[in-house]
Design a protein around this motif. Sequence first.
Motif, short mmCIF file in Angstrom:
data_model
loop_
_atom_site.label_atom_id
_atom_site.label_comp_id
_atom_site.label_asym_id
_atom_site.label_seq_id
_atom_site.Cartn_x
_atom_site.Cartn_y
_atom_site.Cartn_z
N THR A 164 0.93 -1.42 -0.14
CA THR A 164 0.08 0.20 -0.02
C THR A 164 1.02 1.40 0.03
N CYS A 165 0.43 2.61 -0.49
CA CYS A 165 1.05 3.58 -0.58
C CYS A 165 0.39 4.38 0.52
N ILE A 166 -0.51 4.06 1.38
CA ILE A 166 -0.99 4.76 2.58
C ILE A 166 -1.79 3.93 3.47
N GLU A 167 -1.60 3.87 4.77
CA GLU A 167 -2.31 3.10 5.74
C GLU A 167 -3.17 3.76 6.32
N PRO A 168 -4.50 3.23 6.39
CA PRO A 168 -5.56 3.76 7.25
C PRO A 168 -5.17 4.05 8.75
N LEU A 169 -5.69 5.28 9.47
CA LEU A 169 -5.40 5.35 10.81
C LEU A 169 -5.90 4.07 11.63
N PRO A 170 -5.19 3.97 13.01
CA PRO A 170 -5.50 2.86 13.59
C PRO A 170 -7.06 2.47 13.96
#
Length: 581
Positions: free
Chosen positions: A83-89
């Motif tokens: 992924t190029c960006i991860e969701p917030l926890p």
Amino acid sequence: MQQSFPDTGLFSVTALDNVFKAGMARMTGGISPAGLVSLYCTWAAHLSMSPGKQVRLNEKALRKSYKSFCHMLASASPGEEGTCIEPLPQDRRFSHPGWQQWPFSQIYQNFLLTQQWWHNATTDIDGLSKAEENGLSFIARQMLDHYSPSNIPWLNPEVLQTTADQGGANLINGFQNFLEDMQRQLSDKPPVGVENFIPGKQVAITPGKVVYRNHLMELIQYSPTTETVQAEPILIVPAWIMKYYILDLSPHNSMVKYLVDNGHTVFMISWLNPTPKDRGLDMDDYRQLGVMAAIDAISDICPKQKIHTAGYCLGGTLLSITAATMAREGDDRLKTMTHFAAQVDFSEAGELMLFTDESQISYLEKMMWDQGVLDGSQMAGAFQILRSNDLIWSRMVHHYLLGEKDHMNDLMAWNSDLTRMPYKMHSHYLRSMFLNNELASGRYLVNDKPIAISDIHVPIFSVGTEQDHVAPWHSVYKLHLIADSEEITFVLTSGGHNAGIVSEPGHKHRHYRISAKKDQERYIDPDNWLVNTPIKEGSWWTEWHQWLVANSSGEVDAREPGKQAKYKPLCDAPGTYVHQV
């Protein structure tokens, strides 16, 4: 001599404004359109005068587009993942494995990149205050969440897979759920399953008696289960924004039952559910007819004994006002004071501050003026917006698109048992606390004289919760800067505003931090306190019980409710006010 007369037209014009705004407020859920427009214009004006920020945003847009393009190429290659960006926890919308498959991976990654860009676009703008930035960022997030791909059935892989597996039965079930919810809402009925959690039957069943009643509250004294009890009784002041029995839910998670079983005499205030005829009740009525009336009654029932007091949320704020007033008047009947997720300094009161500027409060006041009260559903809507992902959109997906039934529990049932708030009281509360922060700054008046939290010198036990959207723990922690108590014990527990307080022993995955600050010790800021205070597993209730015992003077024979002629039982707990709708 020319005589002057009042401008009668002024009153009709003002009334017209009030009626118009009250009607509009009901259509907008109490959210002021003027406030939103003003905030947008302020943002647009400052952004237009910041060419450097505009260049930076264009650069970020190009970078994110490039990232998205590279991710698309990588996803098209066999065996390539990432992924190029991860969701917030805390963002669980894209946790289903289907989101990792193309094209859904590309869809949700683009959404997160867009969400991140708008966060950059609404923050760190020269000339905007922190409050304005928070408001803009919040509004942008709400608008984007509305169009999240997780909410769109043909873009959500979990919905598509479930629909294929069930042959569309989930959508039929979801439509039936929707019709049932609409029917209940239009007929003003509670959600499905609430009928299994009725106060006095399944919840709020700890034995006790109502020993005192006035127009504003009933005072419940609970029956002892031990032969001896601590000498000092406990008075619990719940918030009147909801019913009291969050602290007396089912037997396994009832704080009241826990205290009684551990040898405490417990009294609980159960507030009236106001109607439009109660529109004139104010904060001082809640102090005098509520907390002070309860303290006077308990002093008669348990003579010559001081009183442990505890206040939950708004009840804790009111308890602090009462304690400060008593200290000013030389009334020393309090033994200790405990706060459950309660604030006395509202300068950093979290995302609720987004609804409490002058424009918003003035607008809300017109609706309350017209109705006489703030309806419980209107207040519940504001709290749902604060956690829209969990309370609105996630429920919509599971309930209507996946066709799943809600599994009601005691805490959810309590949360749907709504109450109202009187016009005058709530207006005063919003202005004096949220807007003007009078209590923390020594400008809050009781009987036309200012009170000071620093006058409270009894030991204090204060509880904050890690995920609190109503009373953020950093705000609760500010009590250290305001109170002049001989000792402040502070607890930070896992969970949110409600679940963190209902944290009974034996509850899995619970933890907390605790430390005590003596009056001669230096102040530690909250972030350093968090780093340096070790985590303990389990429930903080045991710590509070031990603290109460340590601050008590010994044991006496157990007290059965209603022994005094003046306080003969009026009815069994949970009383009558808790059943008011």
